[in-house]
Design a protein around this motif. Structure first.
Motif, mmCIF file in Angstrom:
data_model
loop_
_atom_site.group_PDB
_atom_site.id
_atom_site.type_symbol
_atom_site.label_atom_id
_atom_site.label_comp_id
_atom_site.label_asym_id
_atom_site.label_seq_id
_atom_site.Cartn_x
_atom_site.Cartn_y
_atom_site.Cartn_z
ATOM 1 N N THR A 1 50.483 13.497 111.493
ATOM 2 C CA THR A 1 51.132 14.617 110.819
ATOM 3 C C THR A 1 52.607 14.622 111.184
ATOM 4 O O THR A 1 52.972 14.420 112.349
ATOM 5 C CB THR A 1 50.502 15.960 111.244
ATOM 6 O OG1 THR A 1 49.158 16.036 110.759
ATOM 7 C CG2 THR A 1 51.286 17.142 110.691
ATOM 8 N N LEU A 2 53.468 14.837 110.190
ATOM 9 C CA LEU A 2 54.895 15.063 110.407
ATOM 10 C C LEU A 2 55.119 16.557 110.216
ATOM 11 O O LEU A 2 54.941 17.079 109.110
ATOM 12 C CB LEU A 2 55.737 14.259 109.418
ATOM 13 C CG LEU A 2 55.483 12.738 109.383
ATOM 14 C CD1 LEU A 2 56.379 12.071 108.340
ATOM 15 C CD2 LEU A 2 55.722 12.126 110.751
ATOM 16 N N ALA A 3 55.503 17.273 111.300
ATOM 17 C CA ALA A 3 55.492 18.735 111.260
ATOM 18 C C ALA A 3 56.780 19.331 111.802
ATOM 19 O O ALA A 3 57.310 18.891 112.828
ATOM 20 C CB ALA A 3 54.313 19.265 112.064
ATOM 21 N N ALA A 4 57.263 20.366 111.109
ATOM 22 C CA ALA A 4 58.417 21.123 111.587
ATOM 23 C C ALA A 4 58.069 21.787 112.915
ATOM 24 O O ALA A 4 57.024 22.433 113.044
ATOM 25 C CB ALA A 4 58.818 22.178 110.557
ATOM 26 N N SER A 5 58.939 21.638 113.896
ATOM 27 C CA SER A 5 58.670 22.157 115.234
ATOM 28 C C SER A 5 58.460 23.659 115.196
ATOM 29 O O SER A 5 59.226 24.405 114.595
ATOM 30 C CB SER A 5 59.839 21.809 116.170
ATOM 31 O OG SER A 5 59.568 22.228 117.473
ATOM 32 N N GLY A 6 57.410 24.107 115.865
ATOM 33 C CA GLY A 6 57.053 25.518 115.884
ATOM 34 C C GLY A 6 55.567 25.668 116.119
ATOM 35 O O GLY A 6 54.916 24.795 116.706
ATOM 36 N N VAL B 1 50.794 13.883 116.074
ATOM 37 C CA VAL B 1 51.846 14.601 115.358
ATOM 38 C C VAL B 1 53.216 14.118 115.801
ATOM 39 O O VAL B 1 53.418 13.730 116.957
ATOM 40 C CB VAL B 1 51.703 16.128 115.582
ATOM 41 C CG1 VAL B 1 51.853 16.479 117.062
ATOM 42 C CG2 VAL B 1 52.696 16.929 114.737
ATOM 43 N N VAL B 2 54.153 14.141 114.855
ATOM 44 C CA VAL B 2 55.565 13.898 115.117
ATOM 45 C C VAL B 2 56.299 15.178 114.754
ATOM 46 O O VAL B 2 56.177 15.672 113.629
ATOM 47 C CB VAL B 2 56.106 12.720 114.281
ATOM 48 C CG1 VAL B 2 57.610 12.546 114.510
ATOM 49 C CG2 VAL B 2 55.345 11.440 114.608
ATOM 50 N N GLU C 1 49.465 24.050 116.921
ATOM 51 C CA GLU C 1 48.151 23.985 116.276
ATOM 52 C C GLU C 1 47.662 22.539 116.206
ATOM 53 O O GLU C 1 46.472 22.269 116.441
ATOM 54 C CB GLU C 1 48.213 24.601 114.889
ATOM 55 C CG GLU C 1 48.410 26.114 114.902
ATOM 56 C CD GLU C 1 48.365 26.719 113.511
ATOM 57 O OE1 GLU C 1 48.503 25.972 112.525
ATOM 58 O OE2 GLU C 1 48.185 27.939 113.411
ATOM 59 N N ALA C 2 48.553 21.619 115.884
ATOM 60 C CA ALA C 2 48.179 20.205 115.858
ATOM 61 C C ALA C 2 47.688 19.762 117.235
ATOM 62 O O ALA C 2 46.686 19.043 117.361
ATOM 63 C CB ALA C 2 49.362 19.343 115.410
ATOM 64 N N GLU D 1 49.752 2.380 113.087
ATOM 65 C CA GLU D 1 49.426 0.974 113.308
ATOM 66 C C GLU D 1 48.893 0.691 114.708
ATOM 67 O O GLU D 1 48.673 -0.469 115.069
ATOM 68 C CB GLU D 1 50.668 0.126 113.019
ATOM 69 C CG GLU D 1 51.068 0.210 111.548
ATOM 70 C CD GLU D 1 52.353 -0.528 111.216
ATOM 71 O OE1 GLU D 1 53.044 -0.976 112.174
ATOM 72 O OE2 GLU D 1 52.668 -0.661 110.020
ATOM 73 N N SER D 2 48.652 1.744 115.489
ATOM 74 C CA SER D 2 48.148 1.534 116.850
ATOM 75 C C SER D 2 47.128 2.606 117.215
ATOM 76 O O SER D 2 47.503 3.758 117.470
ATOM 77 C CB SER D 2 49.298 1.543 117.864
ATOM 78 O OG SER D 2 48.793 1.523 119.177
ATOM 79 N N GLU D 3 45.875 2.223 117.247
ATOM 80 C CA GLU D 3 44.834 3.152 117.690
ATOM 81 C C GLU D 3 45.066 3.542 119.145
ATOM 82 O O GLU D 3 44.802 4.684 119.543
ATOM 83 C CB GLU D 3 43.453 2.508 117.531
ATOM 84 C CG GLU D 3 42.304 3.364 118.043
ATOM 85 C CD GLU D 3 42.256 4.745 117.406
ATOM 86 O OE1 GLU D 3 41.978 5.715 118.148
ATOM 87 O OE2 GLU D 3 42.499 4.857 116.185
ATOM 88 N N ALA D 4 45.586 2.615 119.954
ATOM 89 C CA ALA D 4 45.868 2.921 121.359
ATOM 90 C C ALA D 4 46.924 4.018 121.479
ATOM 91 O O ALA D 4 46.813 4.910 122.335
ATOM 92 C CB ALA D 4 46.322 1.663 122.091
ATOM 93 N N ALA D 5 47.951 3.962 120.626
ATOM 94 C CA ALA D 5 49.000 4.993 120.661
ATOM 95 C C ALA D 5 48.437 6.345 120.268
ATOM 96 O O ALA D 5 48.773 7.374 120.878
ATOM 97 C CB ALA D 5 50.150 4.595 119.729
ATOM 98 N N ARG D 6 47.567 6.362 119.253
ATOM 99 C CA ARG D 6 46.951 7.627 118.853
ATOM 100 C C ARG D 6 46.046 8.165 119.956
ATOM 101 O O ARG D 6 46.026 9.370 120.235
ATOM 102 C CB ARG D 6 46.169 7.456 117.544
ATOM 103 C CG ARG D 6 47.045 7.100 116.340
ATOM 104 C CD ARG D 6 46.340 7.345 115.021
ATOM 105 N NE ARG D 6 45.132 6.547 114.859
ATOM 106 C CZ ARG D 6 45.114 5.293 114.407
ATOM 107 N NH1 ARG D 6 46.256 4.682 114.101
ATOM 108 N NH2 ARG D 6 43.981 4.632 114.251
ATOM 109 N N ALA D 7 45.304 7.290 120.600
ATOM 110 C CA ALA D 7 44.410 7.718 121.679
ATOM 111 C C ALA D 7 45.206 8.285 122.854
ATOM 112 O O ALA D 7 44.817 9.295 123.463
ATOM 113 C CB ALA D 7 43.537 6.560 122.131
ATOM 114 N N GLU D 8 46.309 7.645 123.183
ATOM 115 C CA GLU D 8 47.151 8.137 124.277
ATOM 116 C C GLU D 8 47.702 9.518 123.958
ATOM 117 O O GLU D 8 47.725 10.412 124.815
ATOM 118 C CB GLU D 8 48.303 7.155 124.531
ATOM 119 C CG GLU D 8 49.220 7.581 125.662
ATOM 120 C CD GLU D 8 50.371 6.620 125.878
ATOM 121 O OE1 GLU D 8 51.226 6.909 126.728
ATOM 122 O OE2 GLU D 8 50.415 5.574 125.188
ATOM 123 N N MET D 9 48.147 9.721 122.707
ATOM 124 C CA MET D 9 48.666 11.023 122.331
ATOM 125 C C MET D 9 47.561 12.076 122.368
ATOM 126 O O MET D 9 47.762 13.198 122.860
ATOM 127 C CB MET D 9 49.321 10.995 120.950
ATOM 128 C CG MET D 9 49.928 12.351 120.573
ATOM 129 S SD MET D 9 50.757 12.382 118.965
ATOM 130 C CE MET D 9 52.199 11.386 119.312
#
Length: 393
Positions: A266-271, A284-285, A276-277, A341-349
């Motif tokens: 998700t690309l989300a406006a900070s707030g 989320v970014v 919630e994300a 492009e990285s399941e590892a990056a998503r898992a870490e987040m």
């Protein structure tokens, strides 16, 4: 005459929290009437509208200037209602530029003020703590580090827990959500959250459009714009056209949590939506832009290492933050692609987001705790007269 409580919220998250407190207060203090500055959820909870909170929803130091006459008119309207109706208490939620001024007026009228969602005085404008100390009976904090900060400055602050921690969950299953919006299950889903306010969303649409084009050039993906409920009615049918006009992005209205919960990123406006994300465990970014002048004026006063509350609670960078000049289509696309492009990056987040969720978890309902503290304080007033301090336990 029935006792009355003034309740005021200036934006969507505050409206949601205040409505929850009112719901609990109706049970704790039967017969009390509520009036004030309301959004749709407060109105549904039975709060009589004096001012519509949508009229206060402006972001940015410079952006607010042209709205000051209208906002001041609403302020005077609310103060006038307080003078006529003599509430036994006031509950002010977030929106400190408006509500701290209102708190001063109410305290001078002898109205005890309860403030829900602390101003971010620990990040900038630390002088607000003194305003709270002088004018607010109790400050109800939703982040754990805030209580100590404000108590050290003489504010009667209490950490109640974060209201979203126990309530953020999708309404539909993944299969139901994808079927409802005819989204192909085999392609990555990218959800776009440009913001809940018209001005902030407008500043974000262009870079988001460029990000969509850059991501699409690299790989196939499905793009969904998660708009607040009723956004197209409020902002106009063509408002989101700069982002959706090419046909690559479809709009999902009033289903932001589902759209984030089942997104690959998700690309989300900070707030609030970024929090919630985090509570959904959704990669989320975060991004945000204000006007160039607002940025130049405000940036020197920010005293914290991160802009998003998720990173502040974690004490480290869990989610990327693209703020002001860093919020470009190229940077948004690069951060999104790094996660896609990285399941590892998503898992870490996700692991970092789970840590944040654990820190915000509370044993009970924070909004019920807020209501309980208000009711207990008012019941003491009824027995022994108003007092300046808070309540025990």
């Amino acid at each position: 005459m029935q006792p009355r409580i003034l309740v005021s919220a200036g934006e969507a998250s505050g409206d949601h929290y205040a409505a929850g407190v009112v719901t609990h207060l109706r049970r704790l203090l039967p017969g009390v009437e509520f009036f004030g500055c309301t959004g749709p959820e407060m109105r549904a909870a039975g709060v009589r509208t004096v001012v519509d909170s949508a009229s206060l929803s402006v972001v940015g130091l410079v952006e607010v200037l042209r709205h000051i006459p209208r906002i001041y008119g609403e302020f005077r309207k609310l103060v006038g209602a307080a003078k006529r109706e003599r509430p036994v208490a006031a509950i002010l939620t977030d929106s400190p530029d408006f509500h701290l001024r209102l708190a001063v007026k109410l305290r001078r009228m002898g109205v005890p003020v309860f403030y829900l969602v602390a101003p971010q005085a620990w990040a900038w404008r630390a002088g607000r703590a003194a305003v709270l100390r002088r004018n607010v009976r109790e400050l109800h904090c939703i982040f754990p580090f805030e209580e100590e900060f404000f108590r050290a400055r003489g504010v009667n602050a209490h950490y109640i827990g974060h209201p979203l921690a126990g309530m953020v969950r999708p309404a539909l299953t993944r299969e139901e959500f994808l079927a409802k919006h005819q989204i192909a299950a085999g392609r990555p889903l990218v959800t776009l959250c440009p913001g809940s306010r018209e001005g902030e969303s407008a500043r974000h649409l262009g870079p988001l459009r460029e990000a969509v084009e850059r991501i699409s050039a690299r790989r196939e993906a499905t793009f969904v714009l998660a708009a607040p409920a009723g956004a197209r009615t409020r902002f106009g049918d063509d408002f989101y056209a700069p982002l959706t006009g090419g046909g690559q992005v479809s709009i999902v209205e009033g289903e932001t949590r589902d759209a984030m919960a089942y997104a690959d990123v998700t690309l989300a406006a900070s707030g609030t939506v970024v929090m919630e994300a985090a509570l959904l465990g959704a990669p989320v970014v975060a991004f945000y832009r204000v006007s160039a002048l607002s940025w130049r004026i405000g940036r020197p006063f920010v005293k914290v290492p991160y802009y998003t509350m998720v990173n502040l609670v974690a004490g480290r960078r869990v989610v990327p933050e693209l703020i002001q000049h860093e919020m470009t289509g190229a940077r948004l696309a690069a951060e999104a692609l790094a996660l896609l492009e990285s399941e590892a990056a998503r898992a870490e987040m996700r692991a970092g987001l789970a840590e944040v969720a654990r820190r915000l978890a509370s044993h009970g309902d924070p909004l019920e705790e807020s209501a309980r503290r208000v009711a207990a304080s008012l019941l003491v007033d009824g027995e022994s007269g108003p007092r300046a301090g808070g309540i025990a336990g």
